[in-house]
Design an enzyme around this catalytic site. Structure first.
Site, mmCIF file in Angstrom:
data_model
loop_
_atom_site.group_PDB
_atom_site.id
_atom_site.type_symbol
_atom_site.label_atom_id
_atom_site.label_comp_id
_atom_site.label_asym_id
_atom_site.label_seq_id
_atom_site.Cartn_x
_atom_site.Cartn_y
_atom_site.Cartn_z
ATOM 1 N N GLY A 208 83.554 24.338 25.192
ATOM 2 C CA GLY A 208 84.557 25.389 25.074
ATOM 3 C C GLY A 208 85.407 25.611 26.302
ATOM 4 N N GLU A 426 58.961 4.178 9.660
ATOM 5 C CA GLU A 426 59.176 5.614 9.832
ATOM 6 C C GLU A 426 57.860 6.387 9.826
ATOM 7 O OE1 GLU A 426 61.990 6.500 10.784
ATOM 8 O OE2 GLU A 426 63.007 4.626 10.298
#
Length: 615
Positions: A208, A426
């Site tokens: 930002g 996995e």
């Protein structure tokens, strides 16, 4: 709104008026030259015969041209050409029709001759005028190399203010003081306080920095000049310095004013690096910025804001007091700040009761404000794709996963063997991460390809963390090795696949960072060998690395030892929990995706072997 200069408006009006007069003149000449109604051409013999028969009301003779008006008509409808002599010599009987004779008019001929001369001249003059204006514009552009390309902001109707920005309270406070000084300078001057000449905004991409600068533009009510660091530099030496002088000259004329330089590291890098020495264009530009910010001329009341992701590469002269007096660090938002940012982005988006922004804020640790804005936008897109009127919690979850780990690629065709190998891979990651005590919890396990991967095992920290210890790093390394080790246990040492490539690359990066940057090696404990990977090519050629060849060999041994230790721990966990590995593999083949609760339920009964414990 920035107004266009008056000179530009005047030139445009004059050019438009010139072209309008030219077009109208041409149309007027053509209108005079051309008859309004075309006349039918007939033989003179037929006209004489009809006139003698009483069918012609009037004959208008102009030279040898004759206009014929038949009976019952008011205006001529026909024309003919007579021979030399009078019309009566052609056989017309006197008294049969009304004959009017006029002297030949030279007006039309003169207008035609004039138009045939003027119109080409006007067209050629207009063409040359256009070419000269183009050449003048190019000349102005060439002469304008040294002019600043800064844009003026802060006067728009739709302005961003500090209230529109959530989080970053410390940064906002620093910038609010700058704005307040510009609005009420006497309040500070009476106490002997001097406004900072420069404020450097430092932070990760997407936190930002530019948004805060826009808020300053919206709050300050003073001229706000914005420019990117790269816009100073051109291929011609001296252009950047000239643009810096022009930019500060504009700001001084409009003082009090604010200058915002985005990505200042484009011109603000350390001097003396690269080729060209002091004659390098970038260094000349930097020198001019240094002089303008704190040279002989003082009291200009111009404040400079700058933003960068890489404060470590900036020249020390930029960072000293008197130039950039304040260094405002804009960090990644914490949980409460993330929730506030999400509320801002969902303020104008319709949602149903299933949307829980607090829960999403807890999941998005490490996300920047730009990431959160992207998640909100993706959720709206997903809902619109369903033709829904409101965003649901499922849309929000899908958007979060899409941004964090990539979109699902269900269209990719995988064979049954590839699915099985992916499931074992996995499952290996999941079991190792679930068993090791300092690993983050499993959030999701899937064998559906996402992004550039064949499957994903996703770990999320339960809370925000500012530090990572050696035990946590080693557990991360072990769970990264879990996929490759599971393949090795199931298919043998020669049955491993390329599916673990990204895991191994990430594990090596973490291990190397532990040794070089964090001083977490065994023999090289508490020693840091920082390498600046963001330098220019010539920096790397002319600067030696900060350690010897012998130390480099020791670093390689330390990294190798960490990777091998992680592999041994992962192998011990998977071997001890082989039955759970098979159960998790079967569940993945059946469901394809397991959420946290489902995966934990399948992995019940796992144990931590003594070989996997850190001593």
């Amino acid at each position: 709104m920035v107004k266009r200069p008056k000179g530009t408006i005047g030139n445009t009006l004059r050019l438009s008026l010139f072209w309008a007069i030219l077009v109208l003149s041409t149309l007027a000449v053509l209108a005079i030259m051309m008859p309004h109604t075309p006349l039918k051409e007939v033989p003179i013999s037929e006209v004489i015969k009809r006139a003698n028969d009483g069918q012609i009301a009037k004959l208008e003779i102009e030279g040898n041209n004759v206009k014929v008006t038949p009976k019952g008509q008011k205006d001529p409808t026909e024309k003919t050409v007579k021979e030399n002599g009078t019309i009566y010599d052609q056989g017309l009987e006197k008294g049969k029709t009304n004959v009017s004779v006029q002297q030949p008019s030279e007006t039309n001929a003169a207008l035609w001759n004039l138009a045939s001369i003027l119109i080409p001249v006007l067209l050629i003059a207009a063409f040359f005028m256009f070419m000269m204006r183009q050449a003048q514009g190019q000349n102005n552009q060439a002469m304008g190399f040294g002019k600043s390309k800064a844009k003026l902001y802060g006067l728009d109707k739709e302005r961003i203010t500090f209230q529109d920005i959530a989080g970053n309270d410390n940064a906002k406070q620093d910038l609010e003081e700058v704005v307040d000084f510009l609005k009420h300078p006497k309040k500070y001057e009476t106490l002997g306080a001097k406004i900072p000449k420069g404020v450097l905004l430092v932070g990760n991409p997407g936190t930002g920095k530019t948004m805060l600068a826009r808020a300053v533009a919206g709050e300050a009510n003073v001229p706000f000049f914005s420019i990117s660091g790269s816009e100073f530099v051109e291929m011609f030496v001296g252009v950047g310095a000239s643009r810096v002088r022009d930019l500060f000259a504009k700001a001084k004329k409009n003082a009090p004013a604010i200058i915002f330089i985005d990505e200042i590291d484009a011109v603000g890098r350390k001097r003396g690096s690269g080729m060209g020495g002091g004659h390098d264009e970038r260094e000349q530009t930097l020198n001019q910025i240094l002089v303008e910010m704190d040279g002989f001329e003082t009291g200009t009341n111009v404040i400079v804001l700058a933003a960068t992701n890489r404060a470590d590469v900036l020249d020390p002269a930029l960072l000293r007091p008197g130039r950039f007096d304040r260094h405002t660090t804009i960090s990644l938002p914490e949980r409460k700040d993330r929730e506030a940012i999400l509320q801002v982005h969902f303020k104008n988006k319709p949602t149903d009761d299933s949307v829980n922004l607090d829960k999403l804020a807890a999941k998005t640790a490490g996300s920047s404000g730009a990431d959160l804005a992207n998640i909100a936008n993706e959720a709206a897109i997903i809902a619109a794709r369903r033709n829904a009127k409101r965003i649901t919690g499922k849309d929000l979850t899908e958007a979060f996963e899409k941004v964090a780990i990539g979109p699902e690629r269900k269209a990719k065709v995988m064979s049954e063997r590839e699915k099985e190998m992916t499931a074992y891979h996995e499952a290996g990651h999941a079991i190792v991460g679930h068993v090791l005590p300092d690993s983050d919890p499993v959030h999701k396990v899937t064998i559906i390809p996402r992004g550039g991967t064949g499957g994903v095992t996703w770990f999320l920290p339960p809370e925000d963390k500012s530090y990572t210890n050696v035990y946590e790093f080693k557990d991360i390394l072990a769970r990264a090795m879990g996929g490759r080790i599971a393949e090795k246990i199931i298919y043998g040492a020669d049955g491993i696949t390329t599916g673990a490539g990204s895991d191994l690359r990430k594990a090596t990066e973490i291990a190397r960072d532990m040794v070089i940057e964090q001083g977490m090696g065994t023999k090289l404990r508490d020693q840091v060998f920082h390498e600046d990977s963001g330098g220019m090519v010539f920096d790397k050629i002319t600067h030696e690395r900060p350690y010897s060849d012998a130390t480099a060999q020791e670093i390689d041994k330390e990294v190798e030892a960490l990777i091998k230790e992680a592999g041994r721990r992962a192998e011990a966990v998977i071997t001890k929990n082989r039955a759970v590995l098979e159960k998790l593999k079967d569940a993945l083949l059946k469901e394809e995706t397991l959420e946290e609760e489902q995966a934990v339920a399948v992995m019940q009964g796992t144990v931590l072997p003594a070989e996997a414990k850190l001593h």
